[in-house]
Design a protein around this motif. Sequence first.
Motif, short mmCIF file in Angstrom:
data_model
loop_
_atom_site.label_atom_id
_atom_site.label_comp_id
_atom_site.label_asym_id
_atom_site.label_seq_id
_atom_site.Cartn_x
_atom_site.Cartn_y
_atom_site.Cartn_z
N PHE A 131 8.13 -4.24 -23.58
CA PHE A 131 8.75 -3.27 -22.94
C PHE A 131 10.36 -3.38 -22.69
O PHE A 131 11.13 -2.43 -22.50
CB PHE A 131 8.08 -2.71 -21.86
CG PHE A 131 8.39 -1.40 -21.10
CD1 PHE A 131 8.29 -0.18 -22.11
CD2 PHE A 131 8.63 -1.12 -19.87
CE1 PHE A 131 8.54 0.90 -21.46
CE2 PHE A 131 8.87 0.08 -19.44
CZ PHE A 131 9.14 1.26 -20.20
N ASP A 132 10.50 -4.53 -21.94
CA ASP A 132 11.96 -4.70 -21.38
C ASP A 132 13.12 -4.64 -22.48
O ASP A 132 14.22 -4.45 -22.42
CB ASP A 132 11.87 -6.02 -20.44
CG ASP A 132 11.55 -7.34 -21.04
OD1 ASP A 132 10.86 -7.11 -22.24
OD2 ASP A 132 11.63 -8.41 -20.61
N GLU A 133 12.48 -5.17 -23.80
CA GLU A 133 13.41 -5.02 -24.70
C GLU A 133 13.71 -3.76 -25.21
O GLU A 133 14.78 -3.46 -25.70
CB GLU A 133 13.03 -6.07 -25.90
CG GLU A 133 13.15 -7.41 -25.90
CD GLU A 133 12.63 -8.32 -27.05
OE1 GLU A 133 12.47 -7.85 -28.30
OE2 GLU A 133 12.09 -9.45 -26.48
N SER A 163 11.89 -0.49 -33.07
CA SER A 163 10.42 -0.10 -32.89
C SER A 163 9.97 1.16 -33.52
O SER A 163 8.94 1.44 -34.10
CB SER A 163 10.39 0.24 -31.36
OG SER A 163 9.40 0.82 -30.72
N TRP A 164 11.09 2.16 -33.54
CA TRP A 164 10.86 3.39 -34.09
C TRP A 164 10.53 3.22 -35.82
O TRP A 164 9.77 4.00 -36.29
CB TRP A 164 11.85 4.59 -33.95
CG TRP A 164 11.52 5.06 -32.61
CD1 TRP A 164 12.23 4.98 -31.35
CD2 TRP A 164 10.39 6.14 -32.47
NE1 TRP A 164 11.54 5.95 -30.36
CE2 TRP A 164 10.45 6.51 -31.05
CE3 TRP A 164 9.58 6.72 -33.25
CZ2 TRP A 164 9.50 7.27 -30.46
CZ3 TRP A 164 8.63 7.74 -32.60
CH2 TRP A 164 8.66 7.91 -31.36
N GLY A 165 11.50 2.42 -36.34
CA GLY A 165 11.26 2.15 -37.69
C GLY A 165 10.12 1.55 -38.17
O GLY A 165 9.39 2.07 -39.17
N ILE A 205 -10.66 8.04 -22.81
CA ILE A 205 -9.83 7.36 -21.91
C ILE A 205 -9.18 6.35 -22.72
O ILE A 205 -9.72 5.26 -23.08
CB ILE A 205 -10.89 6.65 -20.85
CG1 ILE A 205 -12.19 7.65 -20.60
CG2 ILE A 205 -10.02 6.25 -19.56
CD1 ILE A 205 -11.60 8.88 -19.90
N GLU A 206 -7.77 6.59 -22.76
CA GLU A 206 -6.94 5.75 -23.54
C GLU A 206 -6.10 4.69 -22.76
O GLU A 206 -5.35 5.18 -21.82
CB GLU A 206 -6.07 6.69 -24.21
CG GLU A 206 -6.56 7.61 -25.32
CD GLU A 206 -5.57 8.56 -26.10
OE1 GLU A 206 -4.67 9.04 -25.28
OE2 GLU A 206 -5.50 8.60 -27.29
N LEU A 207 -6.67 3.37 -22.72
CA LEU A 207 -6.03 2.51 -21.76
C LEU A 207 -4.58 2.30 -22.28
O LEU A 207 -3.71 1.73 -21.70
CB LEU A 207 -6.94 1.17 -21.95
CG LEU A 207 -8.37 1.38 -21.33
CD1 LEU A 207 -9.00 0.08 -21.38
CD2 LEU A 207 -8.40 1.91 -19.80
N HIS A 208 -4.48 2.37 -23.53
CA HIS A 208 -3.03 1.87 -24.06
C HIS A 208 -2.24 3.04 -24.64
O HIS A 208 -1.31 2.92 -25.35
CB HIS A 208 -3.33 0.76 -25.28
CG HIS A 208 -3.88 -0.37 -24.69
ND1 HIS A 208 -4.47 -1.40 -25.49
CD2 HIS A 208 -3.68 -1.03 -23.27
CE1 HIS A 208 -4.56 -2.67 -24.55
NE2 HIS A 208 -4.49 -2.09 -23.29
N ALA A 266 3.75 7.53 -27.11
CA ALA A 266 3.11 7.47 -25.94
C ALA A 266 2.17 6.33 -25.65
O ALA A 266 1.07 6.62 -25.48
CB ALA A 266 2.33 8.71 -25.69
N THR A 267 2.61 5.18 -26.16
CA THR A 267 1.75 4.11 -26.00
C THR A 267 2.22 2.91 -24.70
O THR A 267 3.35 3.20 -24.35
CB THR A 267 1.82 3.44 -27.22
OG1 THR A 267 3.46 3.11 -27.67
CG2 THR A 267 1.21 4.05 -28.56
N VAL A 268 1.49 2.08 -24.63
CA VAL A 268 1.46 1.00 -23.62
C VAL A 268 2.12 -0.12 -24.22
O VAL A 268 1.21 -0.88 -24.85
CB VAL A 268 0.39 0.97 -22.48
CG1 VAL A 268 0.64 -0.11 -21.45
CG2 VAL A 268 0.05 2.25 -21.90
N SER A 269 3.30 -0.54 -23.96
CA SER A 269 3.79 -1.97 -24.54
C SER A 269 3.46 -2.95 -23.68
O SER A 269 3.31 -2.82 -22.55
CB SER A 269 5.27 -1.86 -25.02
OG SER A 269 5.62 -0.76 -25.68
N PHE A 270 3.65 -4.39 -24.15
CA PHE A 270 3.40 -5.38 -23.20
C PHE A 270 4.46 -5.56 -22.14
O PHE A 270 5.74 -5.18 -22.53
CB PHE A 270 3.67 -6.74 -24.33
CG PHE A 270 2.13 -7.04 -25.00
CD1 PHE A 270 1.17 -7.67 -24.31
CD2 PHE A 270 2.07 -6.88 -26.47
CE1 PHE A 270 0.10 -7.62 -24.91
CE2 PHE A 270 1.00 -7.03 -27.06
CZ PHE A 270 -0.24 -7.61 -26.25
#
Length: 239
Positions: free
Chosen positions: A40-42, A53-55, A108-111, A155-159
Motif C-alpha cells: 500500500f505505501d508504494e 497496479s492498474w496495468g 463478508i469481504e475481508l480483503h 476496492a481491495t485491501v493491499s498489504f
Amino acid sequence: MIHEAGIIIPFTGAGISTESGIPDFRSPGGIWTRYRPIPFDEFLASQEARNESWGRRFAMQEQFGAARPSRGHRAVASLYRAGKAPAVITQNIDNLHQASGIAPEHVIELHGNTTFALCLDCSARYELSWVRQRMDAANGCAPDCPSCGGFIKTATVSFGQAMPDAAMRRAEDLTRSCDLFLAIGSSLVVWPAAGFPLMAKRSGARLIIVNRESTEFDEIADLVVHADIGTVLEPLILQ
Ligand code: NAD
Ligand code: ZN
C-alpha cells in the motif's frame, strides 16, 4: 457434521475460485510466481506504482470478467439458501459469492472487492471501465479522483493497508456464533484472516478444512479433507 450443525460459517480463500479460472496466489503457477505484490505505501508513494497496479489489474480482467461460480461457490450458496449458513466470510475479491446468489450484505469481504474502484480520500465509487478509458487517454497514467484529487484504487485491501473494521467485526461475531466453521481453499497464512479458524475452535465450534494441501491449522481441525474442492463439495449442491 454439516447435518448436525445449526449454524455453519463457510470461510473461503482463493482455492474456491481456481475452478472458475482465477489463479490463486500460492499454488504453482499462482499469481505470486509471476508478480511481487505492490504494498500500500508504494501505491501511495508513486504514480508509477499506481500505473503498474492498474496495468496488472487490467491484465487480469479477462479472467475476472469471464469467471463464473465454481461448484464450491454453488455448494456454499446451497447452504445459505437452506438457512444453514447465515453468511460467508471470504478473503476473495472476485465477487463470485455474490454471483452465486448470496446477498451482498451476507458476503463478508475481508480483503475487499476488485470488481470496482474507490477514491482513497472521499470514497467515491468508480467503475473499472471508466479508469481504463482515462488511462488509455492519458498514455497509461492512472487517474486521480475528479472531485477531490485523491488516488483511485480497486476496492481491495493491499498489504500494509488497514483491514475494514466493519467486516472484521462482523466476521468475528459470525465466527463466535457458529457451531461449524468450514475453511475452504485458504492456505491460512495471511493474517489476520488466518486467525478465524482458531477463533472458531476456541469458541467451541467444530472445524473442517478443505484444501488439496496441508495447512498449519490441520492439527486443530476436527476433519481435514485434502482433495479438490469442487469434487468434495459437489454433493452439497441443491439444484
Ligand atoms: P492462497 O493462494 O494462499 O491459497 C489457496 C489455497 O487453495 C492453497 O492452499 C491451495 O492448495 C488451495 N487450492 C487451490 N485450488 C484448490 C482446489 N481446486 N481444491 C482444493 N484446494 C485448492 O489463497 P488465500 O489463502 O485465499 O490467500 C491469498 C490472498 O489472495 C487472499 O487474501 C485473497 O485476498 C487474495 N486472492 C484472491 C483471489 C480471488 O479473489 N479469487 C485470487 C488470488 C488471491
Ligand atoms: Zn475523491
